[in-house]
Design a protein around this motif. Sequence first.
Motif, PDB file in Angstrom:
ATOM      1  N   SER A   4       0.846  -1.194   0.000  1.00  0.00           N
ATOM      2  CA  SER A   4       0.000   0.000   0.000  1.00  0.00           C
ATOM      3  C   SER A   4       0.880   1.242   0.000  1.00  0.00           C
ATOM      4  N   VAL A   5       0.380   2.296  -0.630  1.00  0.00           N
ATOM      5  CA  VAL A   5       1.059   3.593  -0.588  1.00  0.00           C
ATOM      6  C   VAL A   5       0.328   4.474   0.415  1.00  0.00           C
ATOM      7  N   VAL A   6       1.091   5.131   1.272  1.00  0.00           N
ATOM      8  CA  VAL A   6       0.525   6.109   2.194  1.00  0.00           C
ATOM      9  C   VAL A   6       0.990   7.481   1.725  1.00  0.00           C
ATOM     10  N   LEU A   7       0.064   8.258   1.176  1.00  0.00           N
ATOM     11  CA  LEU A   7       0.384   9.597   0.683  1.00  0.00           C
ATOM     12  C   LEU A   7       0.315  10.582   1.835  1.00  0.00           C
ATOM     13  N   LEU A   8       1.448  11.154   2.163  1.00  0.00           N
ATOM     14  CA  LEU A   8       1.537  12.108   3.264  1.00  0.00           C
ATOM     15  C   LEU A   8       1.362  13.525   2.731  1.00  0.00           C
ATOM     16  N   THR A   9       0.560  14.312   3.424  1.00  0.00           N
ATOM     17  CA  THR A   9       0.338  15.703   3.006  1.00  0.00           C
ATOM     18  C   THR A   9       0.560  16.618   4.214  1.00  0.00           C
ATOM     19  N   SER A  10      -0.495  16.905   4.941  1.00  0.00           N
ATOM     20  CA  SER A  10      -0.388  17.745   6.145  1.00  0.00           C
ATOM     21  C   SER A  10      -0.474  16.878   7.393  1.00  0.00           C
ATOM     22  N   ASP A  11       0.225  15.764   7.374  1.00  0.00           N
ATOM     23  CA  ASP A  11       0.171  14.783   8.466  1.00  0.00           C
ATOM     24  C   ASP A  11       1.538  14.128   8.645  1.00  0.00           C
ATOM     25  N   LEU A  12       2.558  14.952   8.845  1.00  0.00           N
ATOM     26  CA  LEU A  12       3.945  14.486   8.794  1.00  0.00           C
ATOM     27  C   LEU A  12       4.404  13.980  10.152  1.00  0.00           C
ATOM     28  N   ARG A  13       3.825  12.856  10.568  1.00  0.00           N
ATOM     29  CA  ARG A  13       4.108  12.261  11.873  1.00  0.00           C
ATOM     30  C   ARG A  13       3.892  10.755  11.807  1.00  0.00           C
ATOM     31  N   LEU A  14       4.297  10.075  12.886  1.00  0.00           N
ATOM     32  CA  LEU A  14       4.029   8.649  13.027  1.00  0.00           C
ATOM     33  C   LEU A  14       3.030   8.366  14.139  1.00  0.00           C
ATOM     34  N   HIS A  15       2.978   9.223  15.156  1.00  0.00           N
ATOM     35  CA  HIS A  15       2.017   9.023  16.238  1.00  0.00           C
ATOM     36  C   HIS A  15       0.616   9.416  15.776  1.00  0.00           C
ATOM     37  N   ASP A  16      -0.356   8.596  16.141  1.00  0.00           N
ATOM     38  CA  ASP A  16      -1.762   8.854  15.830  1.00  0.00           C
ATOM     39  C   ASP A  16      -1.958   9.209  14.363  1.00  0.00           C
ATOM     40  N   HIS A  17      -1.623   8.236  13.515  1.00  0.00           N
ATOM     41  CA  HIS A  17      -1.711   8.441  12.061  1.00  0.00           C
ATOM     42  C   HIS A  17      -2.612   7.358  11.466  1.00  0.00           C
ATOM     43  N   PRO A  18      -3.936   7.585  11.426  1.00  0.00           N
ATOM     44  CA  PRO A  18      -4.859   6.562  10.935  1.00  0.00           C
ATOM     45  C   PRO A  18      -4.568   6.038   9.532  1.00  0.00           C
ATOM     46  N   PRO A  19      -4.199   6.864   8.534  1.00  0.00           N
ATOM     47  CA  PRO A  19      -3.915   6.288   7.209  1.00  0.00           C
ATOM     48  C   PRO A  19      -2.766   5.285   7.239  1.00  0.00           C
ATOM     49  N   LEU A  20      -1.710   5.607   7.969  1.00  0.00           N
ATOM     50  CA  LEU A  20      -0.579   4.690   8.054  1.00  0.00           C
ATOM     51  C   LEU A  20      -0.978   3.404   8.769  1.00  0.00           C
ATOM     52  N   CYS A  21      -1.712   3.526   9.859  1.00  0.00           N
ATOM     53  CA  CYS A  21      -2.141   2.338  10.597  1.00  0.00           C
ATOM     54  C   CYS A  21      -3.062   1.459   9.756  1.00  0.00           C
ATOM     55  N   ALA A  22      -3.966   2.078   9.005  1.00  0.00           N
ATOM     56  CA  ALA A  22      -4.874   1.305   8.154  1.00  0.00           C
ATOM     57  C   ALA A  22      -4.113   0.566   7.064  1.00  0.00           C
ATOM     58  N   ALA A  23      -3.119   1.216   6.484  1.00  0.00           N
ATOM     59  CA  ALA A  23      -2.318   0.571   5.447  1.00  0.00           C
ATOM     60  C   ALA A  23      -1.536  -0.612   6.012  1.00  0.00           C
ATOM     61  N   LEU A  24      -0.981  -0.452   7.204  1.00  0.00           N
ATOM     62  CA  LEU A  24      -0.184  -1.526   7.810  1.00  0.00           C
ATOM     63  C   LEU A  24      -1.046  -2.715   8.216  1.00  0.00           C
ATOM     64  N   GLU A  25      -2.325  -2.484   8.465  1.00  0.00           N
ATOM     65  CA  GLU A  25      -3.215  -3.581   8.850  1.00  0.00           C
ATOM     66  C   GLU A  25      -3.477  -4.544   7.701  1.00  0.00           C
ATOM     67  N   THR A  26      -3.439  -4.048   6.470  1.00  0.00           N
ATOM     68  CA  THR A  26      -3.826  -4.881   5.329  1.00  0.00           C
ATOM     69  C   THR A  26      -2.679  -5.209   4.379  1.00  0.00           C
TER      70      THR A  26
END
Length: 458
Positions: A4-26
């Motif tokens: 999966s690709v996680v496109l980062l825009t105005s969310d330049l962090r690792l803590h509390d990052h739902p798109p990144l967590c969702a991508a890692l789940e699948t």
Amino acid sequence: MRVSVVLLTSDLRLHDHPPLCAALETADAVVPLFVMDRAVEAAGFAVPNRRAFLADCLADLDAALRQRGGRLVMRSGDLVEEVCRTVAQANADEVHMSAGYSLFAARREDRLRRALEAVGRRLFVHDTVTVAVPPGTVTPASSDHFAVFTPYYRRWAQHPLRPLAAAPRRIRVPNHVGGEPLPARSDVTGVSPGLPAGGETEGRKRVATYWRRGLDAYEDTRDDLAADSTSRLSCHLHFGTLSPVELLHRARRRGGPGADAFVRQLAWRDFHHQVLAARPEAAHADYRTRNDHWRTEHTARADIEAWRQGRTGYPVIDAAMRQLRYEGWMPNRARLLTASFLTKTLYVDWRIGAAHFLHWLVDGDVADNQLNWQWVAGTGTDTRPNRVLNPVAQAKRYDPDGGYVRRWVPELAGLAAPALHEPWKLPAPDRAALDYPDPVIALPDGLDRFRRARDRDH
């Protein structure tokens, strides 16, 4: 291998990052992707202070990803083209990203979704990443958005928050997916000398320090200009190195008047985003017109330049404008004072001031900046559109000892308050010894002009 690709825009962090967590789940592997979108530069938003802060953010994010076995992939160009190219190179099944709420973000998201669907890939857009309560979540019965803050805040405060997402421990990035070198702050010219460092690491340090030393007193000290007691977290919220949801959870757990006042500021941020999402034209047009015939760059050139340079002859205004240039930031009280002075004392078009702020502010955000300017100018959501902030009275109230003025207007540092705030009243020999301009306009004259102008539509 599922990617999966996680496109980062105005969310330049690792803590509390739902798109990144969702991508890692699948997925078995992810590609954390940041695209230096040429459309942002073409629109004039890639100004030096934000470019420098962004460079810090990207370097810090890359370092955090590498500590977890991953890395940041950076591309530059057209965002949609670069995402699609990355998806093809990684053979990714889907793209995850945070929702944006400006018209620019909405159009970009739509283009990306259509481009991905054309090649059989899916786009997942996640809310509550850059805001705590997304636009459209709470609305009045008769409209698609709230136009007044207080009723909005009541509903906003009752809305349940999602649980926080933990920072991932391990991140696997496909080796064959390449990117460009990251930008460096040192490569950017025209940066404010006092610009703070960017990045999630710096943001989290700032939160920890502020929670220990400043939050409890925030309600009492946030307008004290000399105390410099605001959180200074706005730039980290703008770039997403901090999560508004996490800050809201933590402030509510802390409780007390200071934390409650801090929560209201987070609500104001969401409020402005829901207004702009519903009325995107408010970025450049009056939200509520007063039929003003503003003075323009052509008709008020000298006054506008004096305001920009911090040479208006009103010490608290000049202090704030000089701080803006030196730090790329100023506290909210200073923003209110300088905006009121430009729009109501000088009767200059709010868009001129908003553009100047967007050029210098490291936290320059279209929703917050434009709608705050409209609020002060009386063309926005303020229920008292004709209020005028007197800079002398405000200075005596919020900088009574003159510490703020002395810090930023050193040519007045030898004066004692309250004379410091009205140097034109000094005896002639003392006044002549100062290398400081006379006021560009007498306050009664500016007030009279403004009232006469606004009386046209009464």
